[in-house]
Design a protein around this motif. Structure first.
Motif, PDB file in Angstrom:
ATOM      1  N   LEU A 193     -49.387 -80.295  -7.234  1.00 43.81           N
ATOM      2  CA  LEU A 193     -48.739 -79.179  -7.141  1.00 43.81           C
ATOM      3  C   LEU A 193     -48.438 -78.445  -8.518  1.00 43.81           C
ATOM      4  O   LEU A 193     -48.715 -77.293  -8.662  1.00 43.81           O
ATOM      5  CB  LEU A 193     -47.218 -79.275  -6.449  1.00 43.81           C
ATOM      6  N   HIS A 194     -47.993 -79.121  -9.445  1.00 47.84           N
ATOM      7  CA  HIS A 194     -48.195 -78.602 -10.898  1.00 47.84           C
ATOM      8  C   HIS A 194     -49.243 -78.079 -11.348  1.00 47.84           C
ATOM      9  O   HIS A 194     -49.265 -76.785 -11.773  1.00 47.84           O
ATOM     10  CB  HIS A 194     -47.516 -79.512 -11.735  1.00 47.84           C
ATOM     11  N   SER A 231     -51.488 -64.274  -7.475  1.00 51.46           N
ATOM     12  CA  SER A 231     -50.685 -64.774  -6.277  1.00 51.46           C
ATOM     13  C   SER A 231     -51.492 -65.153  -5.077  1.00 51.46           C
ATOM     14  O   SER A 231     -51.102 -66.141  -4.616  1.00 51.46           O
ATOM     15  CB  SER A 231     -50.062 -63.448  -6.038  1.00 51.46           C
ATOM     16  N   VAL A 232     -52.587 -64.448  -5.037  1.00 47.72           N
ATOM     17  CA  VAL A 232     -53.579 -64.768  -3.782  1.00 47.72           C
ATOM     18  C   VAL A 232     -54.373 -66.021  -4.078  1.00 47.72           C
ATOM     19  O   VAL A 232     -54.235 -66.708  -3.097  1.00 47.72           O
ATOM     20  CB  VAL A 232     -54.640 -63.859  -3.720  1.00 47.72           C
ATOM     21  N   GLU A 233     -54.618 -66.475  -5.100  1.00 49.60           N
ATOM     22  CA  GLU A 233     -55.174 -67.590  -5.387  1.00 49.60           C
ATOM     23  C   GLU A 233     -54.161 -68.739  -5.336  1.00 49.60           C
ATOM     24  O   GLU A 233     -54.598 -69.931  -5.108  1.00 49.60           O
ATOM     25  CB  GLU A 233     -56.082 -67.484  -6.837  1.00 49.60           C
ATOM     26  N   GLY A 234     -53.123 -68.560  -6.013  1.00 52.76           N
ATOM     27  CA  GLY A 234     -52.062 -69.391  -5.752  1.00 52.76           C
ATOM     28  C   GLY A 234     -51.701 -69.968  -4.413  1.00 52.76           C
ATOM     29  O   GLY A 234     -51.447 -71.186  -4.085  1.00 52.76           O
ATOM     30  N   LEU A 235     -51.570 -68.841  -3.368  1.00 51.62           N
ATOM     31  CA  LEU A 235     -51.474 -69.067  -2.125  1.00 51.62           C
ATOM     32  C   LEU A 235     -52.465 -69.878  -1.542  1.00 51.62           C
ATOM     33  O   LEU A 235     -52.270 -70.976  -0.864  1.00 51.62           O
ATOM     34  CB  LEU A 235     -51.179 -67.718  -1.426  1.00 51.62           C
ATOM     35  N   ALA A 236     -53.648 -69.517  -1.969  1.00 46.61           N
ATOM     36  CA  ALA A 236     -54.814 -70.409  -1.358  1.00 46.61           C
ATOM     37  C   ALA A 236     -54.813 -71.766  -1.910  1.00 46.61           C
ATOM     38  O   ALA A 236     -54.917 -72.498  -1.216  1.00 46.61           O
ATOM     39  CB  ALA A 236     -56.417 -69.610  -1.996  1.00 46.61           C
ATOM     40  N   GLU A 237     -54.324 -71.931  -3.105  1.00 44.78           N
ATOM     41  CA  GLU A 237     -54.210 -73.422  -3.489  1.00 44.78           C
ATOM     42  C   GLU A 237     -53.064 -74.101  -2.922  1.00 44.78           C
ATOM     43  O   GLU A 237     -53.173 -75.275  -2.437  1.00 44.78           O
ATOM     44  CB  GLU A 237     -53.987 -73.409  -5.177  1.00 44.78           C
ATOM     45  N   MET A 238     -52.017 -73.530  -2.557  1.00 47.04           N
ATOM     46  CA  MET A 238     -51.011 -73.954  -1.833  1.00 47.04           C
ATOM     47  C   MET A 238     -51.344 -74.312  -0.580  1.00 47.04           C
ATOM     48  O   MET A 238     -50.916 -75.333   0.361  1.00 47.04           O
ATOM     49  CB  MET A 238     -49.806 -73.195  -1.871  1.00 47.04           C
ATOM     50  N   ARG A 239     -52.211 -73.405   0.214  1.00 45.58           N
ATOM     51  CA  ARG A 239     -52.474 -73.551   1.628  1.00 45.58           C
ATOM     52  C   ARG A 239     -53.605 -74.855   1.722  1.00 45.58           C
ATOM     53  O   ARG A 239     -53.505 -75.688   2.624  1.00 45.58           O
ATOM     54  CB  ARG A 239     -53.302 -72.522   2.266  1.00 45.58           C
ATOM     55  N   LEU A 244     -53.885 -80.743   3.173  1.00 44.52           N
ATOM     56  CA  LEU A 244     -54.059 -82.086   2.892  1.00 44.52           C
ATOM     57  C   LEU A 244     -53.051 -83.018   3.225  1.00 44.52           C
ATOM     58  O   LEU A 244     -53.309 -84.365   3.808  1.00 44.52           O
ATOM     59  CB  LEU A 244     -54.460 -82.296   1.240  1.00 44.52           C
ATOM     60  N   LEU A 245     -52.021 -82.177   3.209  1.00 49.29           N
ATOM     61  CA  LEU A 245     -50.609 -83.175   3.376  1.00 49.29           C
ATOM     62  C   LEU A 245     -50.327 -83.314   4.972  1.00 49.29           C
ATOM     63  O   LEU A 245     -49.875 -84.207   5.621  1.00 49.29           O
ATOM     64  CB  LEU A 245     -49.414 -82.603   2.910  1.00 49.29           C
ATOM     65  N   GLY A 249     -53.862 -81.584  11.632  1.00 50.14           N
ATOM     66  CA  GLY A 249     -54.224 -80.027  11.578  1.00 50.14           C
ATOM     67  C   GLY A 249     -55.316 -79.424  12.521  1.00 50.14           C
ATOM     68  O   GLY A 249     -56.033 -80.222  12.706  1.00 50.14           O
ATOM     69  N   GLN A 250     -55.204 -78.198  12.854  1.00 50.33           N
ATOM     70  CA  GLN A 250     -56.105 -77.946  13.563  1.00 50.33           C
ATOM     71  C   GLN A 250     -57.507 -77.509  12.627  1.00 50.33           C
ATOM     72  O   GLN A 250     -58.572 -77.335  13.266  1.00 50.33           O
ATOM     73  CB  GLN A 250     -55.684 -76.382  14.189  1.00 50.33           C
ATOM     74  N   ASP A 251     -57.275 -77.393  11.386  1.00 47.80           N
ATOM     75  CA  ASP A 251     -58.536 -77.123  10.747  1.00 47.80           C
ATOM     76  C   ASP A 251     -59.013 -78.528  10.262  1.00 47.80           C
ATOM     77  O   ASP A 251     -58.515 -79.194   9.467  1.00 47.80           O
ATOM     78  CB  ASP A 251     -58.233 -76.329   9.490  1.00 47.80           C
ATOM     79  N   ASP A 252     -60.030 -78.655  10.932  1.00 46.96           N
ATOM     80  CA  ASP A 252     -60.904 -79.948  10.454  1.00 46.96           C
ATOM     81  C   ASP A 252     -61.597 -80.106   9.249  1.00 46.96           C
ATOM     82  O   ASP A 252     -62.565 -80.947   8.924  1.00 46.96           O
ATOM     83  CB  ASP A 252     -61.748 -80.359  11.867  1.00 46.96           C
TER      84      ASP A 252
END
Length: 399
Positions: A193-194, A231-239, A244-245, A249-252
């Protein structure tokens, strides 16, 4: 102290039932023998009562109970005899082996066996009749067989206690392993995360500070553009991390781990974010293009080390070059990032030290070496150098 010698319910029940059974046999006139020195009927009740008292001590004081019971059994042989006295003695012998000391549990079966054999031989030599063997058989049934039964039950209980102890220890070890696994997973998640978010948030903090401090529409517009991109790239990384966690999930589609091939994009992003701070980032890759592919853990660790080093340069480095060097010597992958050490004017972002800790942990997990610190530069200025050496063979990493 009184509570420790108080007889339990089983002992009281056995003593009362044995005494009542013996009284019933006495009232019915049923005896085991006759023509002995003390042939009066009431004398039979004396060893019967003593044996019932020994039953009360069968668990809390088995040695005393056996001594009293043995004396009562011997005394019973000089009376008309009672079957209840004999039966209670078998239970006292059994309890002496089951609840007595380990030494008593070892010695009593051997002692009763020797008494049985010696008595059989003695009575056979005395009476010189085959019927004398029955006396030895009765002695064995009264003494040796109960002692042997006590040994068997004690062995089973000891084995059961050992199994329960082993199960409890296994459960504790499993809980310790589970706790350690949870701690390790939390540390891994904290590093991921960091490393994924710190770079983007640092750029957002720096450019937002610049937009607020410089009253220039063009500067503010460029800062807002950089802020939006990060911000967009950070949100993508968070998603990706949340994907993974999340379980089920629906996304296989599997989330691919970043590799060193993506360093060009990372360098470009750092140049865009650090342009206002006077940072110029370049990549020097001296690896052989035909070399074997690196293991995934090594690729991820190397990428995260470069990413965090560039984030730290964006936060703290003085204006000047930021150089990322990759090299491979034998079975070691070398990752090095250098930047100008010193203070700079303009907006900066605070640091927590977690980045260096995370990089050191990543390298330690792979069995490599890590170092970071300020060093003298070639032109007299100090530089900040981050250097990691990672083994590229899985066998060496396990070692």
């Amino acid at each position: 102290m009184l509570t420790s010698i108080r007889p339990d319910r089983d002992a009281v029940a056995l003593a009362v039932s044995g005494l009542l059974g013996g009284l019933l046999l006495w009232l019915l006139g049923l005896h085991t023998q006759g023509g002995h020195p003390f042939s009066a009927s009431w004398v039979t009740l004396v060893p019967l009562t003593a044996m019932a008292a020994a039953e009360l001590l069968r668990r809390n004081a088995p040695r005393t109970a056996l001594a009293v019971g043995t004396l009562a059994l011997v005394a019973d042989q000089f009376t008309r005899g009672s079957l209840a006295t004999i039966l209670m003695f078998t239970d006292v012998m059994y309890a002496a082996v089951l609840y007595g000391t380990p030494a008593a549990a070892r010695r009593l079966p051997v002692a009763t066996l020797l008494v049985t054999v010696a008595s059989t031989i003695g009575f056979l030599a005395w009476f010189r009749k085959p019927e004398a063997l029955l006396i030895g058989l009765v002695i064995g049934l009264v003494s040796f067989i109960p002692a042997l039964t006590g040994v068997s039950v004690r062995s089973h209980r000891t084995a059961a206690d050992a199994a329960r102890l082993a199960a409890a220890q296994t459960a504790r070890l499993a809980e310790m392993d589970r706790t350690q696994a949870v701690i390790a997973e939390r540390a891994r998640m904290a590093r991921e995360l960091h490393d994924m978010v710190a770079n983007h948030l640092s750029a957002v903090a720096i450019h937002s500070t610049a937009a607020l401090s410089i009253d220039d529409p063009e500067t503010s517009r460029n800062a807002l553009k950089v802020i939006r991109e990060n911000s967009v790239e950070g949100l993508a990384e968070m998603r990706r991390l949340i994907g993974l966690l999340r379980e089920g999930g629906q996304d296989d589609t599997p989330a691919a781990a970043p590799t060193l091939a993506a360093l060009d994009t990372l360098i470009e992003q750092t140049n865009a974010n650090g342009a206002s701070a006077g940072l110029v980032c370049t990549l020097e890759d001296t690896r052989d293009p035909g070399a074997d592919a690196l293991p995934t853990p090594v690729e991820l660790a190397a990428y995260r080390i470069v990413q965090e080093s560039l984030t730290n340069a964006l936060k703290h480095a003085a204006p000047g070059p930021v150089v990322v060097r990759l090299g491979r010597s034998g079975e070691l992958l070398t990752v090095e990032v250098t930047s100008v050490f010193g203070s700079r004017t303009g907006p900066t972002a605070p640091g927590s030290g977690a980045g260096l800790v995370g990089m050191r942990e990543r390298v330690a997990l792979l069995g490599g070496t890590f170092g970071a610190g300020a060093e003298p530069g070639g032109d007299g200025a100090k530089i900040w150098r981050v250097r990691a050496e990672l083994p590229v063979r899985e066998r060496e990493m396990r070692e």
